[in-house]
Enzyme design. Structure first.
Site, PDB file in Angstrom:
ATOM      1  N   HIS A 193       1.315   4.581  -2.532  1.00  0.00           N
ATOM      2  CA  HIS A 193       1.485   6.019  -2.896  1.00  0.00           C
ATOM      3  C   HIS A 193       3.248   6.941  -3.348  1.00  0.00           C
ATOM      4  O   HIS A 193       3.048   7.898  -4.017  1.00  0.00           O
ATOM      5  CB  HIS A 193       1.832   6.168  -1.376  1.00  0.00           C
ATOM      6  CG  HIS A 193      -0.081   6.180  -0.817  1.00  0.00           C
ATOM      7  ND1 HIS A 193      -0.991   7.047  -1.475  1.00  0.00           N
ATOM      8  CD2 HIS A 193      -0.432   5.276  -0.035  1.00  0.00           C
ATOM      9  CE1 HIS A 193      -2.164   5.640  -0.771  1.00  0.00           C
ATOM     10  NE2 HIS A 193      -1.644   5.505   0.372  1.00  0.00           N
TER      11      HIS A 193
ATOM     12  N   HIS B  77       0.930  -1.090  -0.386  1.00  0.00           N
ATOM     13  CA  HIS B  77      -0.001   0.178  -0.210  1.00  0.00           C
ATOM     14  C   HIS B  77       0.791   1.011   0.005  1.00  0.00           C
ATOM     15  O   HIS B  77       0.992   2.594  -1.164  1.00  0.00           O
ATOM     16  CB  HIS B  77      -1.099   0.527   1.023  1.00  0.00           C
ATOM     17  CG  HIS B  77      -2.214   0.701   0.856  1.00  0.00           C
ATOM     18  ND1 HIS B  77      -3.256   1.491   0.709  1.00  0.00           N
ATOM     19  CD2 HIS B  77      -1.821   1.981   1.765  1.00  0.00           C
ATOM     20  CE1 HIS B  77      -3.820   2.319   1.226  1.00  0.00           C
ATOM     21  NE2 HIS B  77      -2.423   2.957   1.897  1.00  0.00           N
ATOM     22  N   GLU B  78       1.436   1.558   0.498  1.00  0.00           N
ATOM     23  CA  GLU B  78       2.395   2.127   0.660  1.00  0.00           C
ATOM     24  C   GLU B  78       4.058   2.304  -0.151  1.00  0.00           C
ATOM     25  O   GLU B  78       3.835   4.297  -0.628  1.00  0.00           O
ATOM     26  CB  GLU B  78       3.611   2.635   2.050  1.00  0.00           C
ATOM     27  CG  GLU B  78       2.807   2.838   3.819  1.00  0.00           C
ATOM     28  CD  GLU B  78       1.639   3.456   3.690  1.00  0.00           C
ATOM     29  OE1 GLU B  78       1.683   4.773   2.685  1.00  0.00           O
ATOM     30  OE2 GLU B  78       0.584   3.713   4.576  1.00  0.00           O
TER      31      GLU B  78
END
Length: 160
Positions: A21, A17-18
């Site tokens: 980003h 997920h990170e």
């Protein structure tokens, strides 16, 4: 052991997920100054190319930080997240969810490729074991027997 496996899987999901980003920001030239898995005090911290990577004590999330509010960065720097068009900021914000969707798709395709798709099981119930002197043993059931119908109801198709 199950707790460690759960934390590891959660950490892997947070990492992907990170990373979504992080990649969305860096590929657009937006300045990033931190990438962290977990919250709280840093257990491991490493600086590389102006980004501080860290693994923190509470593995319940993570973050990618941007230098938008730091005093040493000029407010009019075009590489700050705040100075980018809304479409680029929206891409960075939604990239974590998109990374999770991509991971789910890869896992499903991998499972279908290597383990196969679920199929209909053979009708009936397979008897794996029978306890001595209990009802199944007294009725003559043996390990390996297969029950395919009960009182005229076919267990593979429903009622006859």
């Amino acid at each position: 052991m199950n707790v460690l496996i759960s934390i590891s899987v959660l950490g892997l999901l947070i990492f992907f997920h990170e990373t979504g980003h992080f990649l969305a920001a860096t590929l657009q030239g937006i300045k990033v100054n931190g990438f962290s898995i977990g919250f709280g005090p840093a257990l491991i911290k490493k600086q590389f190319r102006g980004v501080t990577y860290s693994l923190r004590a509470l593995p319940l999330g993570g973050f990618v930080s941007f230098p938008d509010d730091e005093s040493e960065v000029p407010l009019d720097d075009p590489d700050l997240m705040r100075n980018r068009p809304i479409s680029q900021r929206a891409l960075v914000l939604s990239a974590g969810v998109l990374a999770n969707l991509l991971l789910a798709w890869v896992v499903l395709i991998g499972q279908a490729t290597f383990a196969g798709l679920p199929s209909q099981p053979e009708p009936g119930v397979l008897i794996l074991s029978v306890q001595q002197l209990e009802a199944a043993d007294r009725s003559g059931l043996m390990p390996g027997d297969k029950i395919i119908s009960i009182n005229g109801i076919d267990l593979g198709k429903g009622q006859e």
